[in-house]
Design an enzyme around this catalytic site. Structure first.
Site, short mmCIF file in Angstrom:
data_model
loop_
_atom_site.label_atom_id
_atom_site.label_comp_id
_atom_site.label_asym_id
_atom_site.label_seq_id
_atom_site.Cartn_x
_atom_site.Cartn_y
_atom_site.Cartn_z
N HIS A 199 -2.30 4.21 9.87
CA HIS A 199 -0.95 4.66 10.23
C HIS A 199 -1.02 5.86 11.16
O HIS A 199 -0.64 6.97 10.81
CB HIS A 199 -0.15 5.01 8.98
N GLU A 219 3.71 -5.63 8.66
CA GLU A 219 2.41 -5.44 7.99
C GLU A 219 1.95 -6.72 7.28
O GLU A 219 0.76 -6.90 7.04
CB GLU A 219 2.49 -4.29 6.98
N HIS A 246 10.02 -3.74 4.41
CA HIS A 246 10.43 -2.33 4.46
C HIS A 246 10.69 -1.89 5.89
O HIS A 246 10.10 -2.40 6.83
CB HIS A 246 9.46 -1.39 3.75
N HIS A 278 0.82 -1.23 0.00
CA HIS A 278 0.00 0.00 0.00
C HIS A 278 0.85 1.27 0.00
O HIS A 278 0.38 2.32 0.45
CB HIS A 278 -0.96 -0.02 1.19
C1 DHB Z 1 5.88 3.92 3.28
C2 DHB Z 1 4.85 3.98 4.22
C3 DHB Z 1 4.08 2.88 4.48
O1 DHB Z 1 3.02 2.92 5.31
C4 DHB Z 1 4.34 1.70 3.88
O2 DHB Z 1 3.60 0.62 4.22
C5 DHB Z 1 5.33 1.62 2.93
C6 DHB Z 1 6.11 2.73 2.66
C7 DHB Z 1 6.71 5.10 2.95
O3 DHB Z 1 6.57 6.11 3.62
O4 DHB Z 1 7.47 5.02 1.98
FE FE Z 2 2.24 0.98 5.78
#
Ligand code: DHB
Ligand code: FE
Length: 285
Positions: free
Chosen positions: A59, A240, A193, A12
């Site tokens: 978030h 996540e 990530h 997402h």
């Molecule tokens: C970013 C934010 C998110 O919530 C995520 O799931 C992936 C990447 C970001 O800020 O790049």
């Molecule tokens: Fe996220």
């Protein structure tokens, strides 16, 4: 009775929403990402659901540190795209399905999962970016959506095992709803990530692809991954991915039915700070 026909899994990444909203679809950096969803948009046209049960995470947008529900079901008539600091995304308001949501809440709580009932909630990129990726830029989303928010932002977070068990309960709930609705369940977020600290920018292609393999063919094994392995291998925000296990737990094979068909699989690095992963699994009747 209502039926879960398919599950969809997708990252997402908020920058994907911004790229789409700002018309950067065809820029060299973004084109390969959107190419991976061309099949999916056609698939959505060909397999239009009556309702999407959309598992996502907020978030710290709708829920602050003041209140942190582990699992929250959106029972409202509609959900407005949230202002995450740059104004709300220019996307349609999300229409809910209060009757089915209330039925699922009743059934799942009676199956001993504690859900928080949410009657008012703005929805952030966690929900709107998956809709954009799968549906493009329509005037209205193709069907009602039941938002189901999971806390993966503030520890303690639920285990993958519990998420998988919850998916089974959601399947029972949907399939005991007395109306012949075609329901899709989407698990969103991920993949590897990390947005903070010394390991910011971490991406682990091996972990991600092994996770996709396991999720398809041996979801119980994917559900057994302890949360610390996500953090170590997929970065702090890789957790996540437990949301994908809710959708996977709701598929027919987990309840003794036939294995799902892999309609689509896509993986791409990079998109902003993360890997983009995507799967479509169809239940075989
Ligand atoms: C970013 C934010 C998110 O919530 C995520 O799931 C992936 C990447 C970001 O800020 O790049
Ligand atoms: Fe996220």
């Amino acid at each position: 009775m209502a039926k879960i026909t398919a599950s969809v899994y997708t990252s997402h990444v908020p920058a994907i929403g911004a790229a789409l909203d700002l018309g950067k679809l065809h820029e060299p950096y973004w084109a390969p990402v959107f190419k991976g969803y061309e099949y999916s948009k056609q698939w959505m046209e060909d397999n239009r659901p009556d309702v999407i049960f959309l598992v996502f995470n907020d978030h710290a947008t709708a829920f602050s540190l003041d209140m942190i529900p582990t699992f929250a079901i959106g029972c409202a008539d509609s959900f407005t795209p949230a202002d995450e600091g740059w104004g709300p995304r220019p996307v349609p308001v999300v229409k809910g399905h209060p009757e089915l949501a209330a039925h699922i809440a009743q059934s799942v709580i009676q199956q001993d999962f504690d859900l928080t009932i949410v009657n008012k909630m703005d929805v952030d990129h966690g929900l709107t970016v998956p809709l954009s990726l799968m549906c493009g830029q329509p005037q209205a989303w193709p069907c009602p959506v039941i938002p189901f928010a999971v806390n993966v932002v503030q520890y303690p977070v639920p285990s993958g095992r519990r998420c998988f068990e919850l998916g089974k309960a959601i399947r029972k709930a949907v399939e005991s709803y007395d109306e012949p609705l075609n329901v899709q369940i989407w698990g969103t977020g991920g993949m590897s990530h990390q947005l903070q600290g010394p390991r910011a920018g971490l991406i682990n292609k091996e972990f991600d692809n092994a996770f996709l393999d396991k999720l398809i063919a041996d979801p119980a094994a994917a559900a057994a991954i302890p949360h610390i392995d996500y953090v170590r291998e997929a970065g702090s925000e890789g957790i996540e991915l437990v949301m994908w296990l809710i959708a996977r737990g709701a598929m027919a094979d987990v309840a003794g039915g036939p294995a799902p068909k892999v309609a689509h699989r896509f993986y791409h690095v990079p998109a902003s700070n993360t890997a983009v992963g995507h799967l479509i699994l169809e239940n075989q009747s």
